[in-house]
Design an enzyme around this catalytic site. Structure first.
Site, PDB file in Angstrom:
ATOM      1  N   SER A  20       1.767   5.335  -3.260  1.00 39.02           N
ATOM      2  CA  SER A  20       1.215   4.629  -4.409  1.00 39.02           C
ATOM      3  C   SER A  20       2.183   4.677  -5.592  1.00 39.02           C
ATOM      4  O   SER A  20       3.291   4.157  -5.512  1.00 39.02           O
ATOM      5  CB  SER A  20      -0.158   5.234  -4.741  1.00 39.02           C
ATOM      6  OG  SER A  20      -0.816   4.493  -5.731  1.00 39.02           O
ATOM      7  N   HIS A  41       0.763   0.216  -1.932  1.00 34.43           N
ATOM      8  CA  HIS A  41      -0.471  -0.568  -1.923  1.00 34.43           C
ATOM      9  C   HIS A  41      -0.703  -1.113  -3.325  1.00 34.43           C
ATOM     10  O   HIS A  41       0.035  -0.804  -4.253  1.00 34.43           O
ATOM     11  CB  HIS A  41      -1.670   0.243  -1.419  1.00 34.43           C
ATOM     12  CG  HIS A  41      -2.064   1.381  -2.306  1.00 34.43           C
ATOM     13  ND1 HIS A  41      -3.126   2.205  -2.034  1.00 34.43           N
ATOM     14  CD2 HIS A  41      -1.550   1.847  -3.482  1.00 34.43           C
ATOM     15  CE1 HIS A  41      -3.238   3.113  -2.980  1.00 34.43           C
ATOM     16  NE2 HIS A  41      -2.295   2.915  -3.871  1.00 34.43           N
TER      17      HIS A  41
END
EC number: 3.4.21.92
Length: 201
Positions: A100, A125
């Protein structure tokens, strides 16, 4: 208020007695560590260290070691912006996991100076939010802000990986985990570190 610099014992291999080393020695060697989720506190610490060290000597590179499950977007973007702002090159080294926001900071290192350890994992993501806690009006505003943040992150990944917009956008639709070599092929890191096979005995 404590007096002096905190010290920890460290025994050099081959020596009988431990020596006392101050805990800020690694910082003076320009080694920075992100070993937790990104939040305002660690963001402020890393930003302060990068600015201080670049003012102290703008010719010596900084090294940011990353082992992070991700975290808050805005504090992470603040670290990224500081990495681009300070004169020294910032090497990013992925050890363990850069997921992330951790992968966003990894890709933010100086191009050609981004490294992953051989068994490291990288995950990208799209940013997430806690919509279920918001009222309808707040929900709409939060959704708009989230889309702007997603666009910013996507643009940075496109610029720094060299991948087309459609590839990055598609990858960010879901959690995409990569090995170190896959992250290199994806343009997130430039090199995969070689394991040291030397005998330390």
């Amino acid at each position: 208020m404590p007096i002096g610099v905190p010290k920890v014992p460290f025994r050099i291999p081959g020596e009988e007695d431990a020596v006392w080393v101050d805990v800020y020695r690694l910082h003076r060697e320009r080694l920075l560590f992100l070993g937790q989720g990104v939040d305002s506190e660690i963001s402020n610490q890393l930003i302060g260290l990068m600015v201080y060290l670049s003012l102290e000597d703008e010719t010596r590179d900084l090294f940011l070691f990353i082992n992070s499950p991700g975290g808050w977007v805005v504090p992470g973007v603040a670290i990224y912006d500081t990495m681009q702002f300070v004169p020294p090159d910032v090497h990013t080294i992925c050890m363990g996991l850069a997921a992330s926001m951790g992968s966003f900071l990894l890709v933010g290192g100086e191009i050609t100076k981004r490294i992953a350890f051989p068994h490291a994992r990288v995950m990208i993501h799209q940013p997430a939010s806690s919509f279920y806690e918001a009222q309808t009006g707040e929900f709409v505003l939060e959704a708009e802000e989230l889309l702007k943040l997603r666009e910013t992150l996507t643009r940075v990944y496109v610029q720094r990986t060299g991948n087309p917009l459609w590839v990055v956008s598609e990858d960010m639709e879901r959690d995409v985990f990569m090995s170190a070599t896959e992250a290199q092929a994806h343009g997130i890191v430039d090199f995969v570190a070689v394991e040291n096979t030397g005998d330390f005995a």
